[in-house]
Design a protein around this motif. Structure first.
Motif, PDB file in Angstrom:
ATOM      1  N   LYS A 366       0.862  -1.172   0.000  1.00 23.65           N
ATOM      2  CA  LYS A 366       0.000   0.000   0.000  1.00 23.65           C
ATOM      3  C   LYS A 366       0.903   1.228   0.000  1.00 23.65           C
ATOM      4  CE  LYS A 366      -2.837  -3.027   2.725  1.00 23.65           C
ATOM      5  NZ  LYS A 366      -1.893  -4.169   2.548  1.00 23.65           N
ATOM      6  N   VAL A 367       1.158   1.767  -1.176  1.00 28.42           N
ATOM      7  CA  VAL A 367       1.996   2.959  -1.313  1.00 28.42           C
ATOM      8  C   VAL A 367       1.139   4.184  -1.033  1.00 28.42           C
ATOM      9  CG1 VAL A 367       3.167   4.422  -2.983  1.00 28.42           C
ATOM     10  CG2 VAL A 367       3.729   1.993  -2.849  1.00 28.42           C
ATOM     11  N   ILE A 368       1.554   4.983  -0.059  1.00 30.28           N
ATOM     12  CA  ILE A 368       0.859   6.220   0.263  1.00 30.28           C
ATOM     13  C   ILE A 368       1.642   7.360  -0.372  1.00 30.28           C
ATOM     14  CG2 ILE A 368      -0.033   7.699   2.084  1.00 30.28           C
ATOM     15  CD1 ILE A 368      -0.107   5.242   3.904  1.00 30.28           C
ATOM     16  N   ALA A 369       1.072   7.918  -1.442  1.00 29.96           N
ATOM     17  CA  ALA A 369       1.715   9.004  -2.181  1.00 29.96           C
ATOM     18  C   ALA A 369       1.309  10.322  -1.546  1.00 29.96           C
ATOM     19  CB  ALA A 369       1.292   8.965  -3.651  1.00 29.96           C
ATOM     20  N   CYS A 370       2.224  10.890  -0.779  1.00 30.39           N
ATOM     21  CA  CYS A 370       1.963  12.112  -0.027  1.00 30.39           C
ATOM     22  C   CYS A 370       2.796  13.231  -0.635  1.00 30.39           C
ATOM     23  CB  CYS A 370       2.331  11.900   1.447  1.00 30.39           C
ATOM     24  SG  CYS A 370       1.832  13.236   2.541  1.00 30.39           S
ATOM     25  N   ASP A 371       2.163  14.359  -0.942  1.00 30.57           N
ATOM     26  CA  ASP A 371       2.925  15.427  -1.595  1.00 30.57           C
ATOM     27  C   ASP A 371       3.795  16.213  -0.633  1.00 30.57           C
ATOM     28  OD1 ASP A 371       0.785  18.067  -1.266  1.00 30.57           O
ATOM     29  OD2 ASP A 371      -0.075  16.071  -1.233  1.00 30.57           O
ATOM     30  N   MET A 372       3.770  15.867   0.660  1.00 32.57           N
ATOM     31  CA  MET A 372       4.630  16.507   1.639  1.00 32.57           C
ATOM     32  C   MET A 372       5.258  15.441   2.527  1.00 32.57           C
ATOM     33  SD  MET A 372       3.556  20.225   2.461  1.00 32.57           S
ATOM     34  CE  MET A 372       5.306  20.381   2.155  1.00 32.57           C
ATOM     35  N   PRO A 373       6.529  15.614   2.931  1.00 34.00           N
ATOM     36  CA  PRO A 373       7.175  14.642   3.818  1.00 34.00           C
ATOM     37  C   PRO A 373       6.603  14.703   5.233  1.00 34.00           C
ATOM     38  CG  PRO A 373       8.613  16.521   3.444  1.00 34.00           C
ATOM     39  CD  PRO A 373       7.435  16.709   2.543  1.00 34.00           C
ATOM     40  N   LEU A 374       6.836  13.629   6.005  1.00 33.39           N
ATOM     41  CA  LEU A 374       6.234  13.503   7.325  1.00 33.39           C
ATOM     42  C   LEU A 374       7.124  14.048   8.438  1.00 33.39           C
ATOM     43  CD1 LEU A 374       4.761   9.894   7.024  1.00 33.39           C
ATOM     44  CD2 LEU A 374       3.664  12.085   6.486  1.00 33.39           C
ATOM     45  N   GLY A 375       8.371  13.577   8.499  1.00 36.06           N
ATOM     46  CA  GLY A 375       9.245  13.919   9.609  1.00 36.06           C
ATOM     47  C   GLY A 375      10.308  14.944   9.284  1.00 36.06           C
ATOM     48  N   LEU A 376      10.247  15.538   8.104  1.00 35.36           N
ATOM     49  CA  LEU A 376      11.199  16.584   7.721  1.00 35.36           C
ATOM     50  C   LEU A 376      10.613  17.937   8.089  1.00 35.36           C
ATOM     51  CD1 LEU A 376      12.348  15.337   4.190  1.00 35.36           C
ATOM     52  CD2 LEU A 376      13.137  14.629   6.456  1.00 35.36           C
ATOM     53  N   VAL A 377      11.395  18.773   8.710  1.00 35.14           N
ATOM     54  CA  VAL A 377      10.925  20.072   9.187  1.00 35.14           C
ATOM     55  C   VAL A 377      11.031  21.086   8.040  1.00 35.14           C
ATOM     56  CG1 VAL A 377      11.207  21.868  10.918  1.00 35.14           C
ATOM     57  CG2 VAL A 377      11.701  19.483  11.505  1.00 35.14           C
ATOM     58  N   VAL A 378       9.882  21.415   7.453  1.00 36.85           N
ATOM     59  CA  VAL A 378       9.837  22.324   6.303  1.00 36.85           C
ATOM     60  C   VAL A 378       9.260  23.653   6.772  1.00 36.85           C
ATOM     61  CG1 VAL A 378       9.035  22.652   3.944  1.00 36.85           C
ATOM     62  CG2 VAL A 378       9.449  20.331   4.807  1.00 36.85           C
ATOM     63  N   PRO A 379      10.080  24.692   6.928  1.00 36.69           N
ATOM     64  CA  PRO A 379       9.585  25.960   7.470  1.00 36.69           C
ATOM     65  C   PRO A 379       8.815  26.773   6.431  1.00 36.69           C
ATOM     66  CG  PRO A 379      11.920  26.140   6.949  1.00 36.69           C
ATOM     67  CD  PRO A 379      11.535  24.708   6.688  1.00 36.69           C
ATOM     68  N   ASP A 380       7.955  27.646   6.935  1.00 32.67           N
ATOM     69  CA  ASP A 380       7.273  28.653   6.111  1.00 32.67           C
ATOM     70  C   ASP A 380       7.469  29.993   6.810  1.00 32.67           C
ATOM     71  OD1 ASP A 380       5.690  30.077   4.373  1.00 32.67           O
ATOM     72  OD2 ASP A 380       3.796  29.420   5.266  1.00 32.67           O
ATOM     73  N   GLY A 381       8.515  30.693   6.412  1.00 35.92           N
ATOM     74  CA  GLY A 381       8.843  31.936   7.088  1.00 35.92           C
ATOM     75  C   GLY A 381       9.608  31.686   8.375  1.00 35.92           C
ATOM     76  N   ALA A 382       9.567  32.665   9.276  1.00 38.21           N
ATOM     77  CA  ALA A 382      10.401  32.620  10.474  1.00 38.21           C
ATOM     78  C   ALA A 382       9.850  31.696  11.552  1.00 38.21           C
ATOM     79  CB  ALA A 382      10.553  34.037  11.034  1.00 38.21           C
ATOM     80  N   SER A 383       8.516  31.555  11.656  1.00 35.57           N
ATOM     81  CA  SER A 383       7.957  30.814  12.795  1.00 35.57           C
ATOM     82  C   SER A 383       6.912  29.775  12.411  1.00 35.57           C
ATOM     83  CB  SER A 383       7.339  31.795  13.805  1.00 35.57           C
ATOM     84  OG  SER A 383       6.302  32.543  13.199  1.00 35.57           O
ATOM     85  N   ASP A 384       6.423  29.786  11.179  1.00 33.30           N
ATOM     86  CA  ASP A 384       5.401  28.834  10.760  1.00 33.30           C
ATOM     87  C   ASP A 384       6.028  27.635  10.057  1.00 33.30           C
ATOM     88  OD1 ASP A 384       3.502  30.532  11.768  1.00 33.30           O
ATOM     89  OD2 ASP A 384       2.958  31.399   9.824  1.00 33.30           O
ATOM     90  N   PHE A 385       5.221  26.596   9.903  1.00 31.97           N
ATOM     91  CA  PHE A 385       5.708  25.376   9.264  1.00 31.97           C
ATOM     92  C   PHE A 385       4.756  24.935   8.164  1.00 31.97           C
ATOM     93  CE2 PHE A 385       7.741  25.603  13.343  1.00 31.97           C
ATOM     94  CZ  PHE A 385       9.067  25.314  13.013  1.00 31.97           C
ATOM     95  N   GLU A 386       5.332  24.352   7.126  1.00 25.52           N
ATOM     96  CA  GLU A 386       4.628  24.065   5.887  1.00 25.52           C
ATOM     97  C   GLU A 386       4.102  22.630   5.813  1.00 25.52           C
ATOM     98  OE1 GLU A 386       3.374  25.111   3.307  1.00 25.52           O
ATOM     99  OE2 GLU A 386       3.898  23.996   1.525  1.00 25.52           O
ATOM    100  N   ALA A 387       4.819  21.687   6.408  1.00 22.65           N
ATOM    101  CA  ALA A 387       4.429  20.288   6.293  1.00 22.65           C
ATOM    102  C   ALA A 387       3.792  19.812   7.607  1.00 22.65           C
ATOM    103  CB  ALA A 387       5.638  19.437   5.913  1.00 22.65           C
ATOM    104  N   VAL A 388       4.076  18.575   8.008  1.00 25.04           N
ATOM    105  CA  VAL A 388       3.507  17.994   9.229  1.00 25.04           C
ATOM    106  C   VAL A 388       4.373  18.334  10.436  1.00 25.04           C
ATOM    107  CG1 VAL A 388       2.873  15.847  10.388  1.00 25.04           C
ATOM    108  CG2 VAL A 388       2.419  16.119   7.938  1.00 25.04           C
ATOM    109  N   ALA A 389       5.675  18.102  10.324  1.00 23.01           N
ATOM    110  CA  ALA A 389       6.597  18.294  11.448  1.00 23.01           C
ATOM    111  C   ALA A 389       6.825  19.779  11.734  1.00 23.01           C
ATOM    112  CB  ALA A 389       7.928  17.613  11.141  1.00 23.01           C
ATOM    113  N   GLN A 390       7.072  20.085  13.014  1.00 27.67           N
ATOM    114  CA  GLN A 390       7.323  21.477  13.404  1.00 27.67           C
ATOM    115  C   GLN A 390       8.564  21.630  14.280  1.00 27.67           C
ATOM    116  OE1 GLN A 390       6.840  20.315  16.248  1.00 27.67           O
ATOM    117  NE2 GLN A 390       4.745  20.082  16.930  1.00 27.67           N
ATOM    118  N   GLY A 391       9.420  20.592  14.317  1.00 30.93           N
ATOM    119  CA  GLY A 391      10.697  20.725  14.991  1.00 30.93           C
ATOM    120  C   GLY A 391      10.711  20.375  16.459  1.00 30.93           C
ATOM    121  N   ASP A 392       9.550  20.195  17.076  1.00 33.39           N
ATOM    122  CA  ASP A 392       9.480  19.803  18.483  1.00 33.39           C
ATOM    123  C   ASP A 392       9.477  18.276  18.545  1.00 33.39           C
ATOM    124  OD1 ASP A 392       8.791  19.140  21.061  1.00 33.39           O
ATOM    125  OD2 ASP A 392       7.144  20.566  21.218  1.00 33.39           O
ATOM    126  N   PRO A 393      10.503  17.653  19.126  1.00 33.28           N
ATOM    127  CA  PRO A 393      10.609  16.193  19.106  1.00 33.28           C
ATOM    128  C   PRO A 393       9.731  15.486  20.131  1.00 33.28           C
ATOM    129  CG  PRO A 393      12.451  17.112  20.302  1.00 33.28           C
ATOM    130  CD  PRO A 393      11.674  18.287  19.775  1.00 33.28           C
TER     131      PRO A 393
END
Length: 528
Positions: A366-393
């Motif tokens: 069952k391949v789940i084709a997701c257009d955004m990664p799960l555990g990679l921290v992808v920022p949007d500007g200085a304080s927001d985040f674009e994907a799922v992860a937000q850097g807090d472990p």
């Protein structure tokens, strides 16, 4: 393998069968850097022309969807045959192509034999005189087998981004010819099919002193805002002969991400970007969604953009592909620290659909084709985040809550064989997620593989978020931002499932054919 050899020869012969068809597939001259072939369809003398090539999608055991674009009003006609000779073709009457769909159209083929090579040709007929047809454009695809049989497909994303368009002096989009030669059953595009927010310039100076020369069209000289400008971005890529040849031979499963609209967009966003006169992202997204629906063969989306991007495609007993839409239903990008988040990145309805369809699936993988990664921290500007992860472990917060709910469901329902594929970050890597390393532990281990770009700027690797316990055994990325395709770092992935053992092998490749990383997964095993 005999199957590879036979299919490759057949496909090439089809495309070489008509000198006129080959001429129609030639890359437009770009001596001046301006491609006249990008002009919208209009009243022209002569016969209708399909110079943007053909595509197929939504291929099943007995059906497929064929796409074409005309240069003027025309009736779409598809002929299919079991052989390249077309001695006894079956004719399919398609729609009338007109300005309402930017002269694009799709025809559904039904009653095809399973596991068989289907040869087809598309003719465009004058609506006033059906005897006047343009030169046919040829293609081929293989229907899905009903019985257990090996599967091979390629995936990637990110095309014509960061100022790097079609440079004919460098071979155009060379990656598509390379992927075509690997003879995949289909291509999974993980999003960023266009860069509607990324205008091109005619030339770009490279670090070694050489010059990158883009083919230019009016629509690629500014950010896209109108429906016609979004349509022009999709037309632009079809100027490349490599891509048209690839489409003619390889069916596609296509999803979208942000750059089909603009960078990091979310519903309800109001822009502060001076390049845009239209500030309401919902308006821009509606134009982009319609153009996207017009330019790809996707049965769940109609050219009026009604319907949905997310869907599941079945490929025999071995494989189901779950295509997600992480754009249409997401909440606003934020620091991602909220303790409750029912909307998340998928929306509640899509999440319920995914859980239900995963539970129903009987495929080995069952391949789940997701257009955004799960555990990679992808920022949007200085304080927001674009994907799922937000850097807090720590424990899941924000959009991580929705992922935790899904992973818990997969574990408790004993759903096996899930593998996540994505692109988006413009480098390639492999991540293994394991509860023994995670703050959230109620899930079964799984793999995520990242690849791309196809033809765009490459970027340094981002950080991992420890919430779901990722470990990264492989990554290849440049050490500076926006490395051009001329310098390398252009990637795609290949997945091959053995028909006998059911073993799934993932290969991460760099353009040029080098296999960078290989991982073989055995069916039914957890934590491999």
């Amino acid at each position: 393998m005999a199957r590879e050899s036979g299919r490759t020869i057949g496909r090439r012969t089809v495309l070489q069968g008509s000198a006129a068809a080959s001429a129609a597939l030639a890359l437009p001259a770009a001596a001046s850097g301006v491609a006249a072939a990008a002009a919208p369809a209009q009243a022209l003398s002569g016969r209708p022309s399909a110079r943007w090539g053909v595509q197929t999608g939504d291929v099943t055991t007995s059906s497929g969807l064929v796409w074409v674009r005309s240069d003027r009003p025309a009736r779409m006609i598809v002929e299919t045959s079991a052989t390249e000779s077309f001695a006894r073709p079956h004719r399919w009457q398609g729609p009338l192509l007109g300005p309402g769909t930017d002269f694009t159209g799709r025809t559904a083929l039904h009653g095809l034999p399973s596991g068989s090579q289907v040869h087809y040709r598309v003719l465009l007929a004058d609506p006033e005189d059906p005897r006047r047809t343009g030169e046919p454009v040829y293609g081929t695809f293989r229907t899905v087998p009903e019985r257990r049989k090996g599967v091979r497909f390629v995936w990637s994303g990110d095309l014509a981004g960061q100022g790097w368009g079609i440079d004919p002096d460098r071979g155009g989009y060379r990656v598509f010819e390379e992927m075509r030669r690997r003879n995949p059953d289909f291509f999974l595009c993980s999003g960023d099919n266009i860069y509607a927010d990324g205008p091109l310039t005619e030339t770009v100076k490279l670090p070694d002193g050489s010059t990158w020369r883009n083919i230019m069209t009016p629509e690629k000289s500014k950010v896209a805002e109108t429906l016609d400008e979004y349509r022009g971005n999709f037309r632009y890529n079809l100027l490349d002969a490599n891509l048209r040849r690839f489409h003619a031979e390889v069916p596609s499963i296509t999803q979208w991400d942000d750059h089909e609209v603009l960078n990091n967009w979310y519903p309800g966003e109001i822009l502060a970007d001076d390049r845009y006169t239209e500030k309401n992202v919902n308006v821009l997204a509606s134009h982009a969604r319609q153009a996207f629906a017009e330019y790809f063969p996707i049965s769940t989306l109609r050219p009026d953009a009604s319907g949905r991007v997310y869907r599941v495609r079945h490929h025999g007993p071995l494989l189901d592909v779950f295509v997600l839409d992480c754009r249409t239903y997401r909440d606003a990008n934020s620091p991602g620290r909220q303790p409750e988040d029912t909307q998340g990145i998928l929306g509640a309805e899509q999440l319920s659909w995914l859980k239900r369809e995963l539970s129903r699936s009987r495929a080995v993988w069952k391949v789940i084709a997701c257009d955004m990664p799960l555990g990679l921290v992808v920022p949007d500007g200085a304080s927001d985040f674009e994907a799922v992860a937000q850097g807090d472990p720590g424990a899941p917060l924000g959009r991580e809550l929705q992922l935790a709910e899904l992973l818990r469901h997969i574990k408790h329902q004993k759903i096996t064989g899930t593998v996540w594929l994505t692109a988006d970050v413009h480098y390639t890597s492999a991540q293994h997620y394991d509860p023994s390393r995670a703050a959230f532990k109620d899930f079964a281990p799984f793999w995520e593989f990242v690849t791309g770009p196809l033809n765009a700027g490459a970027f340094p690797a981002v950080k991992l978020d420890g919430t779901f316990g990722p470990e990264q055994p492989f990554v290849k990325a440049p050490d500076r931002a926006n490395v051009s395709p001329a310098e390398g770092y252009q990637f795609y992935g290949e997945v091959e499932i053995d028909g006998d053992s059911g073993e799934l092998t993932v290969r991460l490749l760099e353009v040029g054919g080098t296999v960078l990383y290989t991982k073989a997964l055995r069916p039914g095993l957890v934590g491999q």
